[in-house]
Scaffold this motif. Sequence first.
Motif, PDB file in Angstrom:
ATOM      1  N   ALA A   1      98.304 115.305  13.070  1.00  0.00           N
ATOM      2  CA  ALA A   1      97.092 114.475  13.135  1.00  0.00           C
ATOM      3  C   ALA A   1      95.866 115.381  13.269  1.00  0.00           C
ATOM      4  O   ALA A   1      94.893 115.245  12.511  1.00  0.00           O
ATOM      5  CB  ALA A   1      97.179 113.511  14.314  1.00  0.00           C
ATOM      6  N   ALA A   2      95.922 116.311  14.201  1.00  0.00           N
ATOM      7  CA  ALA A   2      94.766 117.191  14.439  1.00  0.00           C
ATOM      8  C   ALA A   2      94.498 118.065  13.208  1.00  0.00           C
ATOM      9  O   ALA A   2      93.339 118.253  12.814  1.00  0.00           O
ATOM     10  CB  ALA A   2      95.020 118.054  15.668  1.00  0.00           C
TER      11      ALA A   2
ATOM     12  N   ASP B   1      92.506 116.210  10.388  1.00  0.00           N
ATOM     13  CA  ASP B   1      91.220 115.605  10.774  1.00  0.00           C
ATOM     14  C   ASP B   1      91.321 114.154  11.219  1.00  0.00           C
ATOM     15  O   ASP B   1      90.371 113.384  11.037  1.00  0.00           O
ATOM     16  CB  ASP B   1      90.188 115.730   9.645  1.00  0.00           C
ATOM     17  N   CYS B   2      92.464 113.773  11.737  1.00  0.00           N
ATOM     18  CA  CYS B   2      92.572 112.418  12.310  1.00  0.00           C
ATOM     19  C   CYS B   2      92.012 112.480  13.734  1.00  0.00           C
ATOM     20  O   CYS B   2      92.328 113.394  14.483  1.00  0.00           O
ATOM     21  CB  CYS B   2      94.032 111.977  12.361  1.00  0.00           C
ATOM     22  N   LYS B   3      91.213 111.502  14.071  1.00  0.00           N
ATOM     23  CA  LYS B   3      90.652 111.449  15.432  1.00  0.00           C
ATOM     24  C   LYS B   3      91.401 110.452  16.305  1.00  0.00           C
ATOM     25  O   LYS B   3      91.269 110.461  17.516  1.00  0.00           O
ATOM     26  CB  LYS B   3      89.182 111.037  15.363  1.00  0.00           C
TER      27      LYS B   3
ATOM     28  N   ALA C   1      93.537 120.131  20.851  1.00  0.00           N
ATOM     29  CA  ALA C   1      93.578 118.845  21.577  1.00  0.00           C
ATOM     30  C   ALA C   1      92.241 118.095  21.540  1.00  0.00           C
ATOM     31  O   ALA C   1      92.223 116.868  21.508  1.00  0.00           O
ATOM     32  CB  ALA C   1      94.013 119.073  23.017  1.00  0.00           C
ATOM     33  N   ASP C   2      91.137 118.839  21.494  1.00  0.00           N
ATOM     34  CA  ASP C   2      89.818 118.183  21.499  1.00  0.00           C
ATOM     35  C   ASP C   2      89.571 117.357  20.244  1.00  0.00           C
ATOM     36  O   ASP C   2      88.666 116.538  20.208  1.00  0.00           O
ATOM     37  CB  ASP C   2      88.700 119.233  21.602  1.00  0.00           C
ATOM     38  N   LYS C   3      90.353 117.613  19.208  1.00  0.00           N
ATOM     39  CA  LYS C   3      90.136 116.894  17.941  1.00  0.00           C
ATOM     40  C   LYS C   3      90.524 115.427  18.039  1.00  0.00           C
ATOM     41  O   LYS C   3      90.100 114.621  17.221  1.00  0.00           O
ATOM     42  CB  LYS C   3      90.945 117.551  16.816  1.00  0.00           C
TER      43      LYS C   3
END
Length: 307
Positions: A141-142, A145-147, A184-186
């Motif tokens: 996911a990260a 570019d999935c938020k 992780a911040d993504k």
Amino acid sequence: MAPIKTLREIPTLTSLYKLKHLTPAASTVSGASSAYNDRICVIRTDITKLEVDAIVNAANESLLGGGGVDGAIHRAAGSGLLRECEELDGCDTGDAKITDGYELPCKKVIHTVGPIYWRTKKQGKHTSLLQSCYRRSLDLAAENDCKSIAFSALSTGVYGYPSNEAAATAIGEVKKWLDTNDKADKLDRIIFCNFMEKDEHAYYEWLPKYFPPAEDGKDQNKSIESNGDGQKGHDASEEKMVDQIKSELEVEAEDQNKDENKREAVDASKSEESGQVADLPDVPKTEPGEHGLPEAKKLKTDHDQRL
Ligand code: AR6
């Protein structure tokens, strides 16, 4: 048919604690923290209705569809999904692959293959394989570019993983990933999407042990500051969201009660006819391969050893 739910309609732990839908645990695990309560969500609904960046499918090693959530996702996505899956050359247990969402409201589908509980437990690999599914899905996911990502309760259906054990493993691994992964911040939102009451109960039991409520007014990442689509919020909109979620949860609870009453009535009449105890709805009882689904490929032990 359940309506499509946007990110704003999926309650965070912060909202659920405020609404007193989530009860603090009597004791917490070591390292428990409220730091992610605005990013972790739990909801009981059909995952195919979630308008999020990615949903996670509980697939089998063929990646060619099956029953349960896998069947629901393929049906809702349409044949384009199957065509893309055919190009992926399957997936090892514990690993994950990503496709587009086609006719689903989500942008991407992450297909991961959870462990078959009774087989992998014998080898002592059930926990590490399930952890790996969550970790690999979050990584994908990260990287794409999935938020926001919504997980189905991997392996807790046909693959037989007990709900409580699966919830504790899933939540623990997600927390570990958030604590340690440099990507992780993504991710703004990580959603646990349950379908059956037994799984919802398990998550309501385990989430507060890992993610306790913030001490009065001390939320570390103030809710709503980022609502997932980049807009800044404030207290008034937070109140509005809590009210909206509250009324939705009430309507949903009413609908679920109605559905359950209806199902119980049908089950009761069936069992009267057959003289048997009524079955729970949607509880799979057969091993994979015995119920007309594609045969799961043999577990690959070389991959398992890497995990
Ligand atoms: N939305 C969200 N969750 C759902 C939905 C839905 N529409 N439908 C079912 N679930 P399962 P597994 C929940 O059996 O145990 C397939 O045939 C369900 O209540 O779908 O990992 C695959 O092809 C349960 O909590 O997956 C594999 O062969 C969870 O999804 C095999 O099943 C997972 O149940 C995988 O077995």
